[in-house]
Design a protein around this motif. Sequence first.
Motif, short mmCIF file in Angstrom:
data_model
loop_
_atom_site.label_atom_id
_atom_site.label_comp_id
_atom_site.label_asym_id
_atom_site.label_seq_id
_atom_site.Cartn_x
_atom_site.Cartn_y
_atom_site.Cartn_z
N GLU A 31 27.24 69.06 -11.87
CA GLU A 31 27.87 68.07 -11.01
C GLU A 31 26.85 67.43 -10.07
OE1 GLU A 31 30.90 66.85 -11.02
OE2 GLU A 31 31.44 68.08 -12.76
N SER A 32 25.96 68.27 -9.52
CA SER A 32 24.91 67.75 -8.65
C SER A 32 23.98 66.80 -9.40
CB SER A 32 24.12 68.92 -8.05
OG SER A 32 23.03 68.46 -7.29
N LEU A 33 23.66 67.16 -10.64
CA LEU A 33 22.80 66.31 -11.46
C LEU A 33 23.47 64.98 -11.76
CD1 LEU A 33 20.19 65.99 -13.10
CD2 LEU A 33 21.34 67.12 -15.01
N LYS A 34 24.78 65.01 -12.06
CA LYS A 34 25.52 63.78 -12.33
C LYS A 34 25.47 62.84 -11.14
CE LYS A 34 29.62 64.19 -14.05
NZ LYS A 34 30.98 64.71 -14.31
N GLU A 35 25.68 63.39 -9.93
CA GLU A 35 25.66 62.56 -8.73
C GLU A 35 24.28 61.94 -8.53
OE1 GLU A 35 26.90 64.98 -5.51
OE2 GLU A 35 28.96 65.24 -6.26
N GLU A 36 23.24 62.76 -8.77
CA GLU A 36 21.88 62.25 -8.59
C GLU A 36 21.56 61.15 -9.60
OE1 GLU A 36 17.28 63.94 -8.83
OE2 GLU A 36 18.99 65.33 -8.77
N VAL A 37 21.94 61.37 -10.87
CA VAL A 37 21.64 60.38 -11.91
C VAL A 37 22.43 59.11 -11.68
CG1 VAL A 37 21.85 59.89 -14.37
CG2 VAL A 37 20.96 62.09 -13.61
N TYR A 38 23.74 59.24 -11.38
CA TYR A 38 24.55 58.05 -11.13
C TYR A 38 24.03 57.28 -9.93
CZ TYR A 38 28.17 59.16 -14.53
OH TYR A 38 28.86 59.40 -15.69
N GLY A 39 23.53 58.00 -8.92
CA GLY A 39 22.98 57.32 -7.75
C GLY A 39 21.75 56.51 -8.09
N ASP A 40 20.87 57.08 -8.96
CA ASP A 40 19.67 56.35 -9.37
C ASP A 40 20.00 55.14 -10.22
OD1 ASP A 40 18.23 58.23 -8.03
OD2 ASP A 40 17.75 59.44 -9.82
N VAL A 41 20.99 55.29 -11.10
CA VAL A 41 21.37 54.17 -11.96
C VAL A 41 22.00 53.04 -11.17
CG1 VAL A 41 22.88 53.49 -13.87
CG2 VAL A 41 21.62 55.65 -13.99
N ALA A 42 22.78 53.39 -10.13
CA ALA A 42 23.46 52.38 -9.33
C ALA A 42 22.47 51.49 -8.60
CB ALA A 42 24.40 53.05 -8.33
N GLN A 43 21.28 52.02 -8.27
CA GLN A 43 20.29 51.20 -7.59
C GLN A 43 19.69 50.15 -8.51
OE1 GLN A 43 17.43 53.92 -6.00
NE2 GLN A 43 18.91 54.94 -4.65
N VAL A 44 19.75 50.41 -9.81
CA VAL A 44 19.11 49.51 -10.78
C VAL A 44 20.11 48.52 -11.36
CG1 VAL A 44 17.79 49.40 -12.92
CG2 VAL A 44 17.41 51.28 -11.30
N CYS A 47 18.26 54.04 -23.33
CA CYS A 47 18.07 54.48 -21.94
C CYS A 47 19.41 54.66 -21.24
CB CYS A 47 17.21 53.47 -21.19
SG CYS A 47 16.86 53.92 -19.48
N VAL A 48 20.35 53.73 -21.48
CA VAL A 48 21.68 53.85 -20.87
C VAL A 48 22.40 55.07 -21.40
CG1 VAL A 48 23.93 52.75 -20.65
CG2 VAL A 48 21.85 51.39 -20.42
N ARG A 49 22.25 55.36 -22.72
CA ARG A 49 22.86 56.56 -23.29
C ARG A 49 22.31 57.82 -22.63
NH1 ARG A 49 22.50 55.05 -29.68
NH2 ARG A 49 24.51 54.01 -29.89
N LEU A 50 21.02 57.82 -22.34
CA LEU A 50 20.39 58.98 -21.74
C LEU A 50 21.01 59.32 -20.40
CD1 LEU A 50 18.10 61.07 -21.91
CD2 LEU A 50 16.61 59.40 -20.82
N HIS A 51 21.42 58.28 -19.64
CA HIS A 51 21.97 58.50 -18.31
C HIS A 51 23.49 58.44 -18.27
CE1 HIS A 51 18.04 58.46 -16.47
NE2 HIS A 51 17.74 57.39 -17.17
N SER A 52 24.13 58.63 -19.44
CA SER A 52 25.60 58.61 -19.50
C SER A 52 26.12 60.03 -19.50
CB SER A 52 26.08 57.89 -20.76
OG SER A 52 25.66 56.55 -20.74
N PHE A 53 27.09 60.34 -18.65
CA PHE A 53 27.68 61.67 -18.55
C PHE A 53 29.19 61.56 -18.59
CE2 PHE A 53 23.52 62.48 -16.90
CZ PHE A 53 23.28 63.82 -17.17
N ASN A 54 29.83 62.64 -19.07
CA ASN A 54 31.25 62.84 -18.82
C ASN A 54 31.51 64.32 -18.70
OD1 ASN A 54 31.83 64.00 -21.35
ND2 ASN A 54 32.23 62.01 -22.26
N ASN A 55 32.75 64.73 -18.44
CA ASN A 55 33.05 66.12 -18.11
C ASN A 55 33.20 67.02 -19.31
OD1 ASN A 55 33.11 65.56 -15.38
ND2 ASN A 55 35.24 64.89 -15.46
N SER A 56 33.24 66.47 -20.53
CA SER A 56 33.46 67.30 -21.72
C SER A 56 32.21 68.04 -22.09
CB SER A 56 33.93 66.43 -22.89
OG SER A 56 34.04 67.21 -24.05
#
Length: 457
Positions: free
Chosen positions: A45-58, A168-177
């Motif tokens: 969960e922490s990693l998801k927040e960090e990755v989503y935060g980095d992607v949102a800046q771009v 690259c977008v696939r690499l930073h895509s997450f879901n809960n499953s």
Amino acid sequence: MLGHDEGGDDLYVSIPLGGPIYVTDLVGPLTRVPDFETSVNEELESLKEEVYGDVAQVCDEDTSVDELKIIQEDELVSKAFEEAFKVDELAGGAPNDNFALGIEQNCLQNTEENKKAIVLSESNKNPPGKRKKGKGVSKKNDYFDESYMVKVEQLARIKSKQEEDKACVRLHSFNNSMVPGHGVNAKAEKINHLKSGSVSKKQVKASSSYGDVPVQYPETVLSFEVYHNRKTGSKTQEFLVLGRQFLTEVKDKIYCLTDEIMRRAGKYDPSGYFLIEDVFCNDMREASNVDYSKTILDWLKNSKNDALEKWEFIVAGEVRQKQKAILGTENKQQLPRFKSLYMQSTRFCDLRFHLGAGYLYCHQGNCRHLIVLRDMRLIHPEDIQNRSAYPLITYQPKLAFKKCSVCKIYRADKVTVDDKWASENPCYFCDICYYMLHYEGGSLLYSDFIVYDYHHE
């Protein structure tokens, strides 16, 4: 070497390469399987927040993989033609219809070969010796070929860049499953193929008699090691065990020569226990089984002082005991509150343990083995997804067989000591050679020697 074949019904299965890194005397903190799964989920969960935060800046958070514009092959060819025709018209020439049609057909068949096929198209239709017209047409066609090739190369680079962006977008895509074939794992499998190919595997043996029982998620895999009862530090087996499996499933897989000897002697005892931290896990599946821990618990209750002294020696060691005798008393250790459970109703996820610590497996009355829970991890998509295949033997040394000292062909079944007619002492015999040399007419020729059944180890 891998385990021996029991009944000949074994088959080889694949598991991911890798495993625990062994460091001498390295012991982890006290933990449980549910605590481990919780901590891993929190890290994800922490990693998801960090990755989503980095992607949102771009880029915008609503951007998805499916929305990315990818130029198809036919669009690439059409666009190249349009650009080439525009350049040709500006140069003052009109494109040859038959020539353009030939190029278009070649391009649509194989985009990767367009660069070569276009150059050869006109030369195949109009060989050097059979030109229909003069030098003007040839110069115009050559100019058209060069301008077209430049546009194709530009658009090919655009397409390649967009493929990289999509990956690259696939690499930073997450879901809960976390189920294999869905969500993160499904995307990770595609990315692995893009980056480094499939995961390397190794082959291990598993019984072919198990049914198909899917693994429940989330699931944890433990690395379970068993050591020799007499040879200190000699590992005899290693298993992959699921966190929600019963301890009896591992006990039934452990191979020990003592079991074979007692079975041949008709004195086999199915009783036994695991001592993990302060819990005795007894095998009481059969009515004749004996609770080995009862005698120990009674002694702890009735001889507390002796038990405490021994416990302090175990915990502190001999050096600390000598220091205590010289320097004076220290804070006294407290005996753990030992308890007893049934092995057949206890799962690994019910126990607390230290990774890397040594625990005890006792069977056949007094045959003791060191056991170690070496590693703990979440199940991997490349792991076997059939629960019935576990515990899975990943290591077991090859059995050492002695051959008959007489014929040198068959495996030994008997061993004699102080045998006057034997060439060696001790001497190994197969059944055929032993009875041929020691019996005549069903009667023993001499008896001033000792004979034992030989068991392979």
